[in-house]
Design a protein around this motif. Structure first.
Motif, PDB file in Angstrom:
ATOM      1  N   PRO A  56       0.834  -1.210   0.000  1.00  9.88           N
ATOM      2  CA  PRO A  56       0.000   0.000   0.000  1.00  9.88           C
ATOM      3  C   PRO A  56       0.863   1.251   0.000  1.00  9.88           C
ATOM      4  CG  PRO A  56      -0.647  -1.526   1.751  1.00  9.88           C
ATOM      5  CD  PRO A  56       0.690  -1.964   1.262  1.00  9.88           C
ATOM      6  N   VAL A  57       0.598   2.158  -0.921  1.00  5.89           N
ATOM      7  CA  VAL A  57       1.406   3.358  -1.020  1.00  5.89           C
ATOM      8  C   VAL A  57       1.313   4.198   0.261  1.00  5.89           C
ATOM      9  CG1 VAL A  57      -0.390   4.813  -2.053  1.00  5.89           C
ATOM     10  CG2 VAL A  57       2.023   5.205  -2.623  1.00  5.89           C
ATOM     11  N   ASP A  58       0.224   4.027   1.005  1.00  7.90           N
ATOM     12  CA  ASP A  58       0.039   4.800   2.239  1.00  7.90           C
ATOM     13  C   ASP A  58       0.996   4.378   3.352  1.00  7.90           C
ATOM     14  OD1 ASP A  58      -3.580   5.134   1.960  1.00  7.90           O
ATOM     15  OD2 ASP A  58      -1.930   6.372   1.217  1.00  7.90           O
ATOM     16  N   TRP A  59       1.646   3.263   3.216  1.00  8.62           N
ATOM     17  CA  TRP A  59       2.509   2.756   4.276  1.00  8.62           C
ATOM     18  C   TRP A  59       3.886   3.408   4.275  1.00  8.62           C
ATOM     19  CZ3 TRP A  59       1.973  -3.285   4.935  1.00  8.62           C
ATOM     20  CH2 TRP A  59       0.648  -3.567   5.310  1.00  8.62           C
ATOM     21  N   TYR A  60       4.211   4.145   3.235  1.00  7.36           N
ATOM     22  CA  TYR A  60       5.558   4.671   3.084  1.00  7.36           C
ATOM     23  C   TYR A  60       5.549   6.162   2.750  1.00  7.36           C
ATOM     24  CZ  TYR A  60       7.014  -0.197   2.924  1.00  7.36           C
ATOM     25  OH  TYR A  60       7.236  -1.511   3.233  1.00  7.36           O
ATOM     26  N   SER A  61       6.626   6.803   3.112  1.00  7.80           N
ATOM     27  CA  SER A  61       6.867   8.169   2.648  1.00  7.80           C
ATOM     28  C   SER A  61       7.332   8.091   1.199  1.00  7.80           C
ATOM     29  CB  SER A  61       7.941   8.831   3.516  1.00  7.80           C
ATOM     30  OG  SER A  61       7.524   8.873   4.865  1.00  7.80           O
ATOM     31  N   ILE A  62       6.965   9.101   0.433  1.00  8.90           N
ATOM     32  CA  ILE A  62       7.231   9.087  -1.005  1.00  8.90           C
ATOM     33  C   ILE A  62       8.144  10.250  -1.388  1.00  8.90           C
ATOM     34  CG2 ILE A  62       6.214   9.204  -3.303  1.00  8.90           C
ATOM     35  CD1 ILE A  62       5.435   6.682  -1.828  1.00  8.90           C
ATOM     36  N   GLY A  63       9.089   9.949  -2.238  1.00  9.01           N
ATOM     37  CA  GLY A  63       9.964  10.995  -2.761  1.00  9.01           C
ATOM     38  C   GLY A  63       9.951  11.004  -4.275  1.00  9.01           C
ATOM     39  N   TRP A  64      10.073  12.184  -4.843  1.00  9.60           N
ATOM     40  CA  TRP A  64      10.225  12.348  -6.288  1.00  9.60           C
ATOM     41  C   TRP A  64      11.601  12.958  -6.553  1.00  9.60           C
ATOM     42  CZ3 TRP A  64       7.419  10.666 -10.305  1.00  9.60           C
ATOM     43  CH2 TRP A  64       6.102  10.272 -10.078  1.00  9.60           C
ATOM     44  N   TYR A  65      12.261  12.434  -7.583  1.00  6.37           N
ATOM     45  CA  TYR A  65      13.636  12.818  -7.872  1.00  6.37           C
ATOM     46  C   TYR A  65      13.793  13.068  -9.366  1.00  6.37           C
ATOM     47  CZ  TYR A  65      14.104  10.625  -3.338  1.00  6.37           C
ATOM     48  OH  TYR A  65      13.938  10.288  -2.024  1.00  6.37           O
ATOM     49  N   ARG A  66      14.862  13.779  -9.685  1.00  6.63           N
ATOM     50  CA  ARG A  66      15.171  14.065 -11.092  1.00  6.63           C
ATOM     51  C   ARG A  66      16.659  13.849 -11.315  1.00  6.63           C
ATOM     52  NH1 ARG A  66      13.377  19.666 -12.210  1.00  6.63           N
ATOM     53  NH2 ARG A  66      15.263  20.361 -11.123  1.00  6.63           N
ATOM     54  N   GLN A  67      16.966  13.243 -12.452  1.00  3.03           N
ATOM     55  CA  GLN A  67      18.370  13.098 -12.830  1.00  3.03           C
ATOM     56  C   GLN A  67      18.595  13.645 -14.219  1.00  3.03           C
ATOM     57  OE1 GLN A  67      20.222   9.201 -12.422  1.00  3.03           O
ATOM     58  NE2 GLN A  67      22.141  10.276 -12.004  1.00  3.03           N
ATOM     59  N   VAL A  68      19.613  14.469 -14.309  1.00  5.39           N
ATOM     60  CA  VAL A  68      20.040  15.047 -15.571  1.00  5.39           C
ATOM     61  C   VAL A  68      21.382  14.421 -15.916  1.00  5.39           C
ATOM     62  CG1 VAL A  68      20.692  17.177 -16.736  1.00  5.39           C
ATOM     63  CG2 VAL A  68      18.839  17.203 -15.058  1.00  5.39           C
ATOM     64  N   PRO A  69      21.616  14.066 -17.179  1.00  8.52           N
ATOM     65  CA  PRO A  69      22.903  13.467 -17.553  1.00  8.52           C
ATOM     66  C   PRO A  69      24.080  14.299 -17.064  1.00  8.52           C
ATOM     67  CG  PRO A  69      21.385  13.323 -19.376  1.00  8.52           C
ATOM     68  CD  PRO A  69      20.702  14.144 -18.324  1.00  8.52           C
ATOM     69  N   GLY A  70      25.023  13.620 -16.423  1.00 10.55           N
ATOM     70  CA  GLY A  70      26.209  14.307 -15.946  1.00 10.55           C
ATOM     71  C   GLY A  70      26.071  14.926 -14.570  1.00 10.55           C
ATOM     72  N   LYS A  71      24.877  14.843 -14.002  1.00  2.00           N
ATOM     73  CA  LYS A  71      24.656  15.407 -12.673  1.00  2.00           C
ATOM     74  C   LYS A  71      24.115  14.355 -11.725  1.00  2.00           C
ATOM     75  CE  LYS A  71      23.771  20.179 -14.076  1.00  2.00           C
ATOM     76  NZ  LYS A  71      22.846  21.338 -13.935  1.00  2.00           N
ATOM     77  N   GLU A  72      24.251  14.599 -10.450  1.00  3.97           N
ATOM     78  CA  GLU A  72      23.701  13.684  -9.453  1.00  3.97           C
ATOM     79  C   GLU A  72      22.181  13.780  -9.423  1.00  3.97           C
ATOM     80  OE1 GLU A  72      27.378  13.668  -6.219  1.00  3.97           O
ATOM     81  OE2 GLU A  72      25.336  14.103  -5.592  1.00  3.97           O
ATOM     82  N   ARG A  73      21.595  12.665  -9.028  1.00  4.76           N
ATOM     83  CA  ARG A  73      20.147  12.653  -8.873  1.00  4.76           C
ATOM     84  C   ARG A  73      19.742  13.643  -7.782  1.00  4.76           C
ATOM     85  NH1 ARG A  73      17.635   7.633 -10.521  1.00  4.76           N
ATOM     86  NH2 ARG A  73      19.722   6.794 -10.114  1.00  4.76           N
ATOM     87  N   GLU A  74      18.701  14.400  -8.051  1.00  4.36           N
ATOM     88  CA  GLU A  74      18.280  15.472  -7.141  1.00  4.36           C
ATOM     89  C   GLU A  74      16.910  15.165  -6.561  1.00  4.36           C
ATOM     90  OE1 GLU A  74      17.428  19.089  -9.218  1.00  4.36           O
ATOM     91  OE2 GLU A  74      17.187  20.283  -7.392  1.00  4.36           O
ATOM     92  N   GLY A  75      16.790  15.271  -5.249  1.00  4.49           N
ATOM     93  CA  GLY A  75      15.487  15.110  -4.612  1.00  4.49           C
ATOM     94  C   GLY A  75      14.679  16.380  -4.786  1.00  4.49           C
ATOM     95  N   LEU A  76      13.444  16.243  -5.251  1.00  3.00           N
ATOM     96  CA  LEU A  76      12.606  17.399  -5.550  1.00  3.00           C
ATOM     97  C   LEU A  76      11.508  17.610  -4.510  1.00  3.00           C
ATOM     98  CD1 LEU A  76      12.115  16.761  -9.360  1.00  3.00           C
ATOM     99  CD2 LEU A  76      13.822  18.229  -8.267  1.00  3.00           C
ATOM    100  N   VAL A  77      10.749  16.560  -4.273  1.00  4.77           N
ATOM    101  CA  VAL A  77       9.614  16.637  -3.349  1.00  4.77           C
ATOM    102  C   VAL A  77       9.570  15.338  -2.553  1.00  4.77           C
ATOM    103  CG1 VAL A  77       7.117  16.873  -3.097  1.00  4.77           C
ATOM    104  CG2 VAL A  77       8.296  18.053  -4.974  1.00  4.77           C
ATOM    105  N   CYS A  78       9.529  15.453  -1.239  1.00  6.86           N
ATOM    106  CA  CYS A  78       9.404  14.287  -0.379  1.00  6.86           C
ATOM    107  C   CYS A  78       8.327  14.555   0.661  1.00  6.86           C
ATOM    108  CB  CYS A  78      10.735  13.962   0.292  1.00  6.86           C
ATOM    109  SG  CYS A  78      11.994  13.372  -0.864  1.00  6.86           S
TER     110      CYS A  78
END
Length: 126
Positions: A28-50
């Protein structure tokens, strides 16, 4: 099988909007905290919304504050990222994560050691 599948990406003109989906299966998605991330080539993955599973804590990156909105649908067992006023620099591959934690700053700022899905590509053009 526990799985998250991102979808909804595409090609959009600068200033436009997109809604990304993160479909959960095997839990169930309700059981966990959710994060959205973005990755651009050549850069580290970035956390956007958690967002904490009980909405007790949240984190929005400065780059998306006021433009991106998180939502969740328990019936559909999915989370969403509504993206408005898109900019060229929003281009990248977007991922979601479900984690059992209440610290949203840490969830969004420490991205190492995670297992990532295939993501969904967002391309913003002028």
């Amino acid at each position: 099988q526990v799985q998250l599948v991102e979808s909804g990406g595409g090609l959009v003109q600068s200033g436009g909007s997109l809604r990304l989906s993160c479909a959960a299966s095997g839990f169930p998605v309700d059981w966990y905290s959710i994060g959205w991330y973005r990755q651009v080539p050549g850069k580290e993955r970035e956390g956007l919304v958690c967002i904490a599973k009980d909405n007790s804590d949240s984190y929005y990156a400065d780059s998306v504050q006021g433009r991106f909105t998180f939502s969740k649908d328990s019936d559909k067992n999915a989370a969403y990222l509504e993206m408005n006023d898109l900019k060229i620099e929003d281009t990248g591959v977007y991922y979601c994560l479900a984690v059992n934690t209440q610290d949203m700053t840490r969830l969004c700022t420490f991205t190492g050691g995670r297992s990532w899905g295939q993501g969904t590509q967002v391309t913003v053009f002028s």
